[in-house]
Write a protein that holds these residues in place. Structure first.
Motif, PDB file in Angstrom:
ATOM      1  N   PHE A   1      61.066  22.559  21.704  1.00 53.06           N
ATOM      2  CA  PHE A   1      59.897  21.679  21.717  1.00 53.06           C
ATOM      3  C   PHE A   1      60.140  20.529  20.761  1.00 53.06           C
ATOM      4  O   PHE A   1      60.718  20.738  19.683  1.00 53.06           O
TER       5      PHE A   1
ATOM      6  N   THR B   1      58.117  18.505  18.303  1.00 45.97           N
ATOM      7  CA  THR B   1      56.777  18.686  17.714  1.00 45.97           C
ATOM      8  C   THR B   1      56.096  17.349  17.374  1.00 45.97           C
ATOM      9  O   THR B   1      54.961  17.354  16.903  1.00 45.97           O
TER      10      THR B   1
ATOM     11  N   LEU C   1      52.602  16.680  18.384  1.00 40.10           N
ATOM     12  CA  LEU C   1      51.520  17.488  17.806  1.00 40.10           C
ATOM     13  C   LEU C   1      50.812  16.774  16.656  1.00 40.10           C
ATOM     14  O   LEU C   1      49.708  17.145  16.266  1.00 40.10           O
TER      15      LEU C   1
ATOM     16  N   ASP D   1      50.513  32.822  27.144  1.00 39.75           N
ATOM     17  CA  ASP D   1      49.614  31.705  26.833  1.00 39.75           C
ATOM     18  C   ASP D   1      49.799  31.248  25.388  1.00 39.75           C
ATOM     19  O   ASP D   1      49.320  30.178  25.002  1.00 39.75           O
ATOM     20  N   HIS D   2      50.513  32.030  24.604  1.00 35.90           N
ATOM     21  CA  HIS D   2      50.751  31.643  23.207  1.00 35.90           C
ATOM     22  C   HIS D   2      52.066  30.872  23.003  1.00 35.90           C
ATOM     23  O   HIS D   2      52.361  30.461  21.882  1.00 35.90           O
TER      24      HIS D   2
ATOM     25  N   SER E   1      52.878  27.890  23.770  1.00 34.98           N
ATOM     26  CA  SER E   1      52.676  26.527  23.262  1.00 34.98           C
ATOM     27  C   SER E   1      52.215  26.519  21.803  1.00 34.98           C
ATOM     28  O   SER E   1      52.268  25.478  21.140  1.00 34.98           O
ATOM     29  N   ASN E   2      51.774  27.632  21.293  1.00 33.75           N
ATOM     30  CA  ASN E   2      51.378  27.703  19.876  1.00 33.75           C
ATOM     31  C   ASN E   2      52.579  27.933  18.963  1.00 33.75           C
ATOM     32  O   ASN E   2      52.507  27.695  17.755  1.00 33.75           O
TER      33      ASN E   2
END
Ligand code: GLU
Length: 454
Positions: free
Chosen positions: A134, A136, A139, A174-175, A177-178
């Motif tokens: 990713f 970041t 973000l 679903d986590h 992307s965290n």
């Protein structure tokens, strides 16, 4: 693996425990036990607006019932001091800062604590999904706390995983992307990055989101409906994982021995209640007779238990119930739908008229109430000739069946069966003769004749 494995299940108490969540608990638990590791249960109750004590109780009860026992237990709401220290240190070291801003949604608050994003590429190896990278930068300087006393999810997860020595984070995809945010925080506080295993989502059989209508009941609800915990554990372990052969019935020990993250699939996993029911039935079939009888007994209504015929007939009725159910809760359904009372309770005069309408008793072309009454009169004559001791399924069949064959089976057997059960569907008339006994059988058929000839 030489290092001691420590995993955690980290539910937020904002709802009852659903398939997706307890599947995560089961995978973490099986993985941990397979490696003789330690399993942490961490209640993530920082979202005070949505948390409820009853949901936490439900999580604890449900896991306990399923046999998922934790080695350590934490509640994030009791760890605020720890988080505060981290926030202070991060600010001191320049990894975070208090940002003055106007935040309309947050009421009076005019500042938040933001993470100073080094804006770099973060990569990690996911044990299920492979290498993930990713950037970041997008973000920005994300929020890690609303205040010193109000850290948010990303920060507390990282601090806790670090402090609790978590080696493997097994959680829903679903986590994913965290994870980059969490890795950045790990790097800032000097925490190692645990191994990640993001497990596939659980979907309904039509590949849409699970919902109540589509069989996604909470564990508590399945338990209330009389599912067996072994069946649930076995089934849920196989939602997204398989042992590599076509074995489907696996005990907890088998599951622990066989479980590996390598065999967790990448694609969405399907939760199929029909399959769960089937598996439950397989487990019921394996139960010792005394045990399943107890389970049925527990679910019979007072009016049946108090019936004078209950003791005498129950041993014959239990196997019929047993054959018909896949989960014990269906005993209650059967009795609510009137599928059990006729075995024990003689209908009253008034009920007889309701239960045995002539048009239901008649069956077949050119059949009238009178002809049906005549047939039943002949049936009684035949039954009267059978001594009490031979009034069994076979004994009654031997005498009545030739007559039915001669007249047309449906013409004889339908009204006979209907007179005995008052139901469209029930066991065959000879089985009913056997259960009800000679007197009751003849009594009920006589009642039917009365109705037909009035
Ligand atoms: N509390 C989070 C949840 O219920 C899980 C956090 C995690 O597993 O990292 O979705």
């Amino acid at each position: 693996m030489s290092q001691k494995i420590i995993t955690r299940f980290a539910p937020s108490p904002t709802g009852f425990l659903h398939a997706g969540a307890y599947r995560t608990a089961v995978f973490s638990y099986l993985f941990t036990k397979h490696h003789n590791g330690s399993f942490v249960l961490r209640i993530e109750d920082t979202d005070t607006a949505r948390n409820k004590k009853e949901y936490e109780d439900d999580i604890l009860d449900s896991l306990q019932w399923l046999g998922i026992h934790h080695d350590e237990f934490f509640r994030q709401s009791e760890r605020k001091e720890i988080y505060k220290k981290y926030i202070e240190t991060m600010i001191e070291k320049g990894f975070a800062y208090v940002s003055k801003e106007e935040i309309k949604k947050e009421g009076d608050r005019d500042s938040v604590i933001r993470f100073k994003n080094p804006n770099k590429k973060v990569s990690f190896h996911d044990l299920i999904r492979g290498d993930i990278e990713f950037d970041t930068t997008d973000l920005g300087d994300f929020i890690i706390a609303k205040d010193f006393d109000e850290p948010i999810f990303h920060l507390v997860v990282v601090i806790d995983d670090f402090e609790m020595g978590i080696t493997h984070v097994i959680r829903g995809e679903d986590h994913i992307s965290n994870t980059p945010r969490q890795i950045l925080i790990q790097q800032a506080i000097g925490a190692p990055t645990p191994a990640y295993a993001h497990i596939p989502l659980v979907l309904a059989t039509d590949r849409t989101k699970l919902s109540k209508r589509k069989g996604a009941l909470s564990l508590t609800e399945y338990r209330r409906r009389g599912y067996l915990k072994q069946a649930i554990l076995n089934y849920i372990a196989m939602v997204g994982w398989n042992p590599g052969d076509d074995k489907e019935i696996l005990s907890e020990t088998d599951l622990i021995n066989l479980f590996s993250l390598e065999r967790v699939q990448k694609g969405a996993a399907i939760f199929d209640e029909v399959k769960l029911k089937w598996l439950n039935k397989e487990y019921i079939k394996k139960m010792p007779e005394e045990e399943w009888k107890q389970e049925i007994l527990k679910r019979l209504p007072e009016e049946i238990l108090e019936c004078s015929s209950f003791e005498e007939r129950k041993e014959k009725v239990f196997p019929i119930i047993f054959d018909r159910i896949s989960i014990f809760g269906e005993v209650e359904e059967m009795s609510e739908q009137g599928e059990l009372s006729y075995f024990f309770i003689t209908p009253t005069e008034l009920e007889t008229r309701d239960i045995l309408p002539p048009e239901k008793l008649r069956k077949g072309k050119d059949v009238t109430s009178t002809s049906t009454a005549n047939i039943l009169t002949k049936v009684i004559e035949l039954l009267e000739s059978i001594p009490e001791t031979s009034f069994t399924k076979e004994g009654t069949r031997e005498i009545v069946f030739p007559y039915a064959d001669e007249q047309g089976r449906g013409i004889v057997l339908w009204p006979m069966r209907y007179a005995l059960s008052g139901r469209e569907k029930s066991p065959d008339p000879f089985e009913l003769c056997d259960i009800l006994g000679k007197n009751e059988t003849i009594f009920r058929i006589k009642k039917a004749i009365e109705v037909l000839t009035q």
